[in-house]
Design a protein around this motif. Structure first.
Motif, mmCIF file in Angstrom:
data_model
loop_
_atom_site.group_PDB
_atom_site.id
_atom_site.type_symbol
_atom_site.label_atom_id
_atom_site.label_comp_id
_atom_site.label_asym_id
_atom_site.label_seq_id
_atom_site.Cartn_x
_atom_site.Cartn_y
_atom_site.Cartn_z
ATOM 1 N N ASP A 1 -5.780 4.307 5.715
ATOM 2 C CA ASP A 1 -4.838 3.282 5.303
ATOM 3 C C ASP A 1 -5.081 3.087 3.810
ATOM 4 O O ASP A 1 -6.190 3.327 3.327
ATOM 5 C CB ASP A 1 -5.130 1.984 6.061
ATOM 6 C CG ASP A 1 -4.093 0.911 5.761
ATOM 7 O OD1 ASP A 1 -2.935 1.108 6.175
ATOM 8 O OD2 ASP A 1 -4.433 -0.083 5.111
ATOM 9 N N GLU A 2 -4.062 2.654 3.077
ATOM 10 C CA GLU A 2 -4.259 2.491 1.625
ATOM 11 C C GLU A 2 -5.409 1.536 1.307
ATOM 12 O O GLU A 2 -6.059 1.665 0.276
ATOM 13 C CB GLU A 2 -2.970 2.068 0.919
ATOM 14 C CG GLU A 2 -2.494 0.676 1.283
ATOM 15 C CD GLU A 2 -1.258 0.267 0.503
ATOM 16 O OE1 GLU A 2 -1.169 0.570 -0.699
ATOM 17 O OE2 GLU A 2 -0.375 -0.356 1.101
ATOM 18 N N THR A 3 -5.708 0.595 2.200
ATOM 19 C CA THR A 3 -6.809 -0.347 1.949
ATOM 20 C C THR A 3 -8.171 0.330 2.093
ATOM 21 O O THR A 3 -9.181 -0.215 1.656
ATOM 22 C CB THR A 3 -6.752 -1.530 2.926
ATOM 23 O OG1 THR A 3 -6.858 -1.013 4.269
ATOM 24 C CG2 THR A 3 -5.467 -2.323 2.792
ATOM 25 N N ARG B 1 1.698 -3.766 14.984
ATOM 26 C CA ARG B 1 0.292 -4.044 14.650
ATOM 27 C C ARG B 1 -0.632 -3.713 15.827
ATOM 28 O O ARG B 1 -1.708 -3.168 15.649
ATOM 29 C CB ARG B 1 0.153 -5.521 14.287
ATOM 30 C CG ARG B 1 -1.159 -5.885 13.632
ATOM 31 C CD ARG B 1 -1.190 -7.355 13.254
ATOM 32 N NE ARG B 1 -0.185 -7.723 12.270
ATOM 33 C CZ ARG B 1 -0.317 -7.537 10.959
ATOM 34 N NH1 ARG B 1 -1.393 -6.987 10.479
ATOM 35 N NH2 ARG B 1 0.633 -7.902 10.121
ATOM 36 N N ARG C 1 -0.667 -0.658 11.653
ATOM 37 C CA ARG C 1 0.762 -0.843 11.334
ATOM 38 C C ARG C 1 1.469 0.434 10.893
ATOM 39 O O ARG C 1 2.537 0.391 10.298
ATOM 40 C CB ARG C 1 0.955 -1.954 10.284
ATOM 41 C CG ARG C 1 0.511 -3.318 10.797
ATOM 42 C CD ARG C 1 0.614 -4.412 9.750
ATOM 43 N NE ARG C 1 1.940 -4.539 9.206
ATOM 44 C CZ ARG C 1 2.235 -4.399 7.901
ATOM 45 N NH1 ARG C 1 1.304 -4.121 7.025
ATOM 46 N NH2 ARG C 1 3.471 -4.547 7.483
ATOM 47 N N TRP C 2 0.881 1.601 11.136
ATOM 48 C CA TRP C 2 1.558 2.859 10.852
ATOM 49 C C TRP C 2 1.145 3.933 11.849
ATOM 50 O O TRP C 2 0.138 3.796 12.543
ATOM 51 C CB TRP C 2 1.321 3.340 9.423
ATOM 52 C CG TRP C 2 -0.116 3.440 8.962
ATOM 53 C CD1 TRP C 2 -0.765 2.539 8.159
ATOM 54 C CD2 TRP C 2 -1.068 4.474 9.232
ATOM 55 N NE1 TRP C 2 -2.051 2.955 7.930
ATOM 56 C CE2 TRP C 2 -2.270 4.140 8.567
ATOM 57 C CE3 TRP C 2 -1.032 5.666 9.973
ATOM 58 C CZ2 TRP C 2 -3.416 4.939 8.638
ATOM 59 C CZ3 TRP C 2 -2.167 6.461 10.034
ATOM 60 C CH2 TRP C 2 -3.347 6.091 9.363
ATOM 61 N N ARG D 1 1.638 1.819 3.927
ATOM 62 C CA ARG D 1 2.625 1.145 4.771
ATOM 63 C C ARG D 1 3.463 0.171 3.941
ATOM 64 O O ARG D 1 4.640 0.011 4.163
ATOM 65 C CB ARG D 1 1.877 0.441 5.906
ATOM 66 C CG ARG D 1 2.656 -0.572 6.711
ATOM 67 C CD ARG D 1 3.822 0.041 7.450
ATOM 68 N NE ARG D 1 4.545 -0.982 8.201
ATOM 69 C CZ ARG D 1 5.451 -1.797 7.685
ATOM 70 N NH1 ARG D 1 5.730 -1.753 6.396
ATOM 71 N NH2 ARG D 1 6.076 -2.676 8.437
ATOM 72 N N GLY D 2 2.824 -0.483 2.963
ATOM 73 C CA GLY D 2 3.561 -1.469 2.164
ATOM 74 C C GLY D 2 3.762 -2.752 2.949
ATOM 75 O O GLY D 2 3.583 -2.782 4.161
ATOM 76 N N GLY D 3 4.179 -3.797 2.254
ATOM 77 C CA GLY D 3 4.322 -5.094 2.902
ATOM 78 C C GLY D 3 5.717 -5.392 3.414
ATOM 79 O O GLY D 3 5.950 -6.402 4.058
ATOM 80 N N THR D 4 6.670 -4.499 3.152
ATOM 81 C CA THR D 4 8.049 -4.727 3.572
ATOM 82 C C THR D 4 8.157 -4.691 5.090
ATOM 83 O O THR D 4 7.666 -3.748 5.703
ATOM 84 C CB THR D 4 8.968 -3.615 3.009
ATOM 85 O OG1 THR D 4 8.601 -3.391 1.653
ATOM 86 C CG2 THR D 4 10.430 -3.987 3.088
ATOM 87 N N PRO D 5 8.807 -5.703 5.694
ATOM 88 C CA PRO D 5 8.984 -5.644 7.141
ATOM 89 C C PRO D 5 9.847 -4.438 7.505
ATOM 90 O O PRO D 5 10.854 -4.175 6.857
ATOM 91 C CB PRO D 5 9.717 -6.943 7.485
ATOM 92 C CG PRO D 5 9.546 -7.830 6.288
ATOM 93 C CD PRO D 5 9.364 -6.924 5.111
#
Length: 193
Positions: free
Chosen positions: A21-23, A79, A140-141, A172-176
């Motif tokens: 994940d990007e984090t 999620r 979330r992805w 994933r980004g924060g966009t719903p």
């Protein structure tokens, strides 16, 4: 492990060894930014973006490496639940409808499909192509990969492609986004732009 997590399918060491994940990614590594996916450049790696004719939208990232191909697509996911279980069932059905053969097996990345897919050559002659379908559910992805070429059948080549798959970062980004939507991909920025 709670029931909630059991729905996700990913290697137990995914957070440490990828796909990331990007984090979780190392911020100082020189990733090629393709929007929903970041790729770590390596010697001999060739990158292709697959574009949908009508919409001109980038729908997949193709990676050619060590005599093999890896096509990846990042999708938004809920999620709590994973998509790989359901996606495998859909792929199985599609391949059977095309007259191919498919078997499920446990691979280094978890459950995967090994498929013999019918293809028509340039001369109109029909043949079969071997492909491995892999998938990993992240936070979330969901990252789907299709492996072709040497890595579909050769263990040494497979290890190199699996390592490449695990080096990817999903943004994933924060966009719903509705689950199963393709996370947007983009052209990499050219150096100096």
């Amino acid at each position: 492990m709670s029931d909630e997590l059991a729905l996700k399918s990913a290697p137990a060491d995914r957070a440490e060894n990828g796909p990331f994940d990007e984090t979780e990614a190392n911020p100082v590594r020189p990733y090629i930014d393709l929007g929903g996916v970041k790729v770590l450049p390596r010697e001999g790696l060739n990158l292709r973006l697959e574009v949908e004719e009508q919409t001109k939208r980038i729908v997949a990232v193709g990676l050619d490496y060590a005599g093999s191909t890896l096509q990846v697509q990042p999708f938004a996911a809920p999620r709590s639940a994973g998509l790989w279980e359901e996606t495998r069932a859909q792929i199985r059905e599609q391949i059977r409808q095309q007259g191919g053969r498919v078997e499920e097996r446990e691979g280094p990345l978890g459950p995967e499909l090994l498929a013999e897919v019918p293809v028509v050559g340039a001369e109109g002659d029909a043949g079969k192509r071997l492909a491995r379908f892999v998938g990993v559910d992240g936070p979330r992805w969901f990252l789907r990969g299709v492996i072709g070429g040497a890595a579909a059948s050769d263990l040494e080549a497979a290890a190199q492609i699996e390592d490449l798959f695990r080096s990817l970062v999903v943004v994933r980004g924060g966009t719903p986004m509705p689950p199963r939507d393709l996370i947007p991909l983009k052209m990499p920025a050219t150096p100096g732009a």
